[in-house]
Scaffold this motif. Structure first.
Motif, mmCIF file in Angstrom:
data_model
loop_
_atom_site.group_PDB
_atom_site.id
_atom_site.type_symbol
_atom_site.label_atom_id
_atom_site.label_comp_id
_atom_site.label_asym_id
_atom_site.label_seq_id
_atom_site.Cartn_x
_atom_site.Cartn_y
_atom_site.Cartn_z
ATOM 1 N N LEU A 34 94.590 52.973 34.168
ATOM 2 C CA LEU A 34 95.660 53.152 35.161
ATOM 3 C C LEU A 34 96.957 53.636 34.518
ATOM 4 N N GLU A 38 102.810 48.275 32.437
ATOM 5 C CA GLU A 38 104.081 48.603 33.072
ATOM 6 C C GLU A 38 105.194 47.745 32.477
ATOM 7 N N ARG A 46 106.447 45.934 41.739
ATOM 8 C CA ARG A 46 105.082 45.828 42.289
ATOM 9 C C ARG A 46 104.914 44.494 43.034
ATOM 10 N N ARG A 78 97.018 54.261 53.486
ATOM 11 C CA ARG A 78 97.276 55.548 52.848
ATOM 12 C C ARG A 78 96.729 56.655 53.733
ATOM 13 N N SER A 128 88.754 55.411 38.142
ATOM 14 C CA SER A 128 88.598 56.527 37.212
ATOM 15 C C SER A 128 87.105 56.760 36.963
ATOM 16 N N PHE A 151 93.694 62.839 40.940
ATOM 17 C CA PHE A 151 94.841 62.025 41.326
ATOM 18 C C PHE A 151 95.929 62.148 40.269
ATOM 19 N N GLU A 152 97.128 61.820 40.670
ATOM 20 C CA GLU A 152 98.222 61.648 39.737
ATOM 21 C C GLU A 152 98.616 60.183 39.825
ATOM 22 N N TYR A 153 98.242 59.402 38.793
ATOM 23 C CA TYR A 153 98.571 57.981 38.782
ATOM 24 C C TYR A 153 98.588 57.474 37.349
ATOM 25 N N PRO A 154 99.661 56.824 36.963
ATOM 26 C CA PRO A 154 100.941 56.815 37.657
ATOM 27 C C PRO A 154 101.549 58.209 37.637
ATOM 28 N N LYS A 155 102.686 58.360 38.277
ATOM 29 C CA LYS A 155 103.335 59.668 38.395
ATOM 30 C C LYS A 155 103.401 60.338 37.018
ATOM 31 N N ARG A 158 97.672 62.754 35.227
ATOM 32 C CA ARG A 158 96.545 63.267 36.013
ATOM 33 C C ARG A 158 95.258 62.540 35.598
ATOM 34 N N SER A 161 89.080 60.645 39.454
ATOM 35 C CA SER A 161 88.543 59.394 39.993
ATOM 36 C C SER A 161 87.318 59.673 40.839
#
Length: 180
Positions: A34, A38, A46, A78, A128, A151-155, A158, A161
């Motif tokens: 991920l 963080e 979060r 979402r 993923s 996907f782009e996660y986190p911002k 890339r 998934s």
């Protein structure tokens, strides 16, 4: 294959006192797929989001056998391919991994979301492609694989998934074995 040997779990709604669990699951081992751990500030953000989800809910996953907290799971709204759907994700503490608890929690969450009747047709999970354990959870929990997505996660990060889903409009299977 259903996890017939896995111990049952309970889903307990996320509360103010559950911040410690975010800290425990914020390790390189549990966040490697991920984008990594963080900052304390992002964890606090979060936690606030978990407490204030406008649609959906986060849960602490608790062993029904001994009451131990084993991880977290949740679902949130979402937009996906022009449709309003639910998304799910989970984290199991390292010392409880490999016991089928995440799949048990995912099945319990699917039942919860079906009962909540939030008007969304599907629940998706996007692990993923190289996260074998989470893809296995989806398979064991009865999700259907739709294919790979970007996907782009986190911002700024890339990832590729798998898109797994459960059709919430179909009744839950009764008895027998779950599909692989």
């Amino acid at each position: 294959m259903e996890d017939t040997q896995a111990e049952p779990v309970r889903l307990v709604p996320w509360s103010e006192g559950d911040f410690w669990l975010l800290r425990r699951t914020n390790s390189p081992e549990t966040t490697g797929h991920l984008g990594g751990p963080e900052s304390e500030e992002k964890l606090a953000d979060r936690h606030r989001r978990y407490l204030e989800l406008p649609a959906g809910r986060m849960y602490r996953v608790v062993s029904a056998a001994d009451g131990a907290t084993v991880g977290s799971i949740g679902y949130w709204a979402r937009e996906w391919r022009g449709e309003a759907v639910w998304e799910t994700g989970w984290a199991i503490l390292p010392e409880f991994q490999g016991r089928g608890l995440a799949a048990q929690a995912a099945r319990a969450l699917v039942d919860t979301v079906r009962r909540a009747d939030g008007g969304r047709p599907a629940l998706h999970a996007y692990p993923s492609v190289d996260h074998a354990a989470s893809n296995g959870v989806c398979r064991r929990a009865g999700f259907t694989l739709l294919g790979e997505v970007g996907f782009e996660y986190p911002k700024g990060n890339r990832i590729t998934s798998n898109d797994w889903y459960v059709d919430l409009r179909r009744p839950a299977p009764t008895g027998g074995r779950r599909a692989e």
